[in-house]
Design an enzyme around this catalytic site. Structure first.
Site, PDB file in Angstrom:
ATOM      1  N   ASP A 163      -4.190 -25.976 -20.918  1.00 33.56           N
ATOM      2  CA  ASP A 163      -4.416 -25.141 -19.739  1.00 33.56           C
ATOM      3  C   ASP A 163      -5.919 -24.880 -19.615  1.00 33.56           C
ATOM      4  O   ASP A 163      -6.585 -24.545 -20.605  1.00 33.56           O
ATOM      5  CB  ASP A 163      -3.665 -23.822 -19.865  1.00 33.56           C
ATOM      6  CG  ASP A 163      -3.723 -23.010 -18.577  1.00 33.56           C
ATOM      7  OD1 ASP A 163      -2.815 -23.170 -17.745  1.00 33.56           O
ATOM      8  OD2 ASP A 163      -4.676 -22.217 -18.415  1.00 33.56           O
TER       9      ASP A 163
ATOM     10  N   ASN B 273     -12.161 -21.725  -8.461  1.00 32.31           N
ATOM     11  CA  ASN B 273     -11.761 -21.747  -7.056  1.00 32.31           C
ATOM     12  C   ASN B 273     -12.360 -20.588  -6.276  1.00 32.31           C
ATOM     13  O   ASN B 273     -12.861 -20.757  -5.152  1.00 32.31           O
ATOM     14  CB  ASN B 273     -10.231 -21.703  -6.947  1.00 32.31           C
ATOM     15  CG  ASN B 273      -9.579 -23.039  -7.286  1.00 32.31           C
ATOM     16  OD1 ASN B 273     -10.200 -24.093  -7.136  1.00 32.31           O
ATOM     17  ND2 ASN B 273      -8.339 -22.988  -7.741  1.00 32.31           N
TER      18      ASN B 273
ATOM     19  N   ASP C   4     -10.937 -28.817  -7.667  1.00 30.84           N
ATOM     20  CA  ASP C   4     -10.357 -30.164  -7.767  1.00 30.84           C
ATOM     21  C   ASP C   4     -11.212 -31.066  -8.652  1.00 30.84           C
ATOM     22  O   ASP C   4     -10.685 -31.886  -9.413  1.00 30.84           O
ATOM     23  CB  ASP C   4     -10.225 -30.776  -6.375  1.00 30.84           C
ATOM     24  CG  ASP C   4      -9.122 -30.129  -5.551  1.00 30.84           C
ATOM     25  OD1 ASP C   4      -8.314 -29.381  -6.142  1.00 30.84           O
ATOM     26  OD2 ASP C   4      -9.084 -30.350  -4.326  1.00 30.84           O
TER      27      ASP C   4
ATOM     28  N   GLU D  24      -3.278 -26.067 -13.112  1.00 30.49           N
ATOM     29  CA  GLU D  24      -4.275 -26.431 -14.119  1.00 30.49           C
ATOM     30  C   GLU D  24      -3.628 -26.719 -15.468  1.00 30.49           C
ATOM     31  O   GLU D  24      -4.293 -26.666 -16.507  1.00 30.49           O
ATOM     32  CB  GLU D  24      -5.314 -25.315 -14.260  1.00 30.49           C
ATOM     33  CG  GLU D  24      -4.793 -24.013 -14.816  1.00 30.49           C
ATOM     34  CD  GLU D  24      -4.244 -23.067 -13.756  1.00 30.49           C
ATOM     35  OE1 GLU D  24      -4.242 -21.854 -14.007  1.00 30.49           O
ATOM     36  OE2 GLU D  24      -3.823 -23.534 -12.669  1.00 30.49           O
TER      37      GLU D  24
END
Length: 356
Positions: free
Chosen positions: A206, A214, A223, A249
């Site tokens: 993770d 973000n 991304d 993620e």
């Protein structure tokens, strides 16, 4: 009567060729069929077939028959048929030029048929006359052209089927396998371990503080981070190992034939490789990327896919609770290394501890 019988046989063989090619499941199987059929359809000619590589800069030699040979790779500029975009027949004109891929040349006639599919050149069919068969070879041009057309349609079908399959099992953002493929692969790996006794481990990954990427830099930057992590995980895979993005993620890796200690070492190397990645977005570098990693082993942590996945996830959240940017092994691990937790269970922790 002889001509009619020959024509009927050619039509029958072409029909059988088309039927077999349309049922082929891979390009290797398709080219094996081509080799066997072309030996009977055009016995007076040796041949070979080439297909463009994914990079489109060279053509890969795939098959040859009737005494013909093929090179590992040829350049499209080295074939007059490909350069001119139409069939090239050496020996049909007063002045001819030899294709580079036809060297060394002994003067025999040959055909170069560009293989077209959906308006795009996908390969090359090369045929060369056997000695003392030039007249029959010249007459067979139309039949050879029909063979090239059937081969082109079959290649297009196999590639389209492969593309559709890739789309169904691949994550479009990272190119890694998706959750569906991971579950199927994990189930097969468990079955193999049950039958052979080989070790099997699962790694859950993770990205730490991904929401900040973000929120601070935008979704495009997020991304880029996911693609960079996916590339690092894929590069860390070897042999039958599989890297997957299961959503957001979160990633998972299936490691067959890895002992528990080896799997933990691999997880730590993956953590370090991701930490070393530098991602630039626009004219600036994004903050350092770190990951939290959880490891589970078969059969110590379960004999079903969902059990192993749950154990790896639990170890992952343990790594996050302990400060992120580290590797943790699920409770009950058979490895004897590591420190004990509050319940006395052995826990292997690797890497630096980041601030929570």
């Amino acid at each position: 009567m002889a001509d009619q019988l020959r024509l009927a046989r050619e039509v029958r063989l072409l029909g059988e060729l088309n039927e077999w090619l349309q049922s082929s499941r891979s390009l290797d199987e398709l080219f094996d069929m081509v080799s066997r059929f072309m030996t009977h359809i055009l016995p007076e000619a040796e041949g070979s077939v080439y297909v463009y590589s994914n990079s489109r800069d060279v053509l890969d030699g795939c098959a040859s028959w009737n005494g013909g040979t093929h090179k590992a790779h040829i350049h499209p500029e080295g074939c007059w048929g490909l350069r001119r975009g139409r069939t090239y027949e050496f020996g049909a004109s007063e002045i001819d030029f030899i294709c580079e891929h036809a060297e060394p040349h002994d003067g025999r006639q040959y055909f170069c048929f560009p293989i077209l599919a959906h308006g795009e050149t996908v390969g090359l069919l090369h045929l060369r006359a056997h000695e003392n068969c030039e007249e029959e070879f010249h007459v067979s041009r139309k039949l050879a052209q029909l063979c090239a057309e059937q081969i082109s349609m079959a290649i297009a079908n196999v590639r389209m089927r492969d593309q559709l399959h890739d789309q169904s099992v691949r994550d479009p953002l990272t190119g890694l396998f998706n959750r569906r493929h991971m579950t199927e692969t994990l189930r097969k790996s468990i079955s193999r371990s049950q039958q052979t006794g080989v070790p099997l481990s699962l790694i859950a990954v993770d990205v730490d503080h991904f929401k900040k990427f973000n929120d601070t830099h935008g979704h495009d930057a997020g991304d880029m981070v996911l693609r960079a992590v996916g590339a690092a995980l894929e590069q860390g895979c070897d042999r039958d190992e599989v890297a997957c993005r299961i959503g957001g993620e979160e990633f998972m890796l299936i490691l067959p034939d890895n002992t528990p200690d080896d799997a933990v070492s691999r997880a730590e190397k993956l953590r370090q490789s991701v930490e070393a990645v530098s991602v630039r977005y626009g004219d600036k570098s994004l903050p350092r990327i770190t990951i939290s990693v959880g490891v589970s082993h078969y059969p110590a942590h379960g004999t079903m896919p969902q059990d192993l996945m749950r154990a790896a996830d639990d170890a992952l959240y343990m790594a996050k609770d302990k400060g992120r940017n580290q590797v943790q092994v699920a409770k009950g691990t058979p490895t004897e290394t590591g420190s004990a937790d509050s319940n006395g269970q052995k826990v292997r922790t690797s890497g630096p501890v980041a601030a929570a």
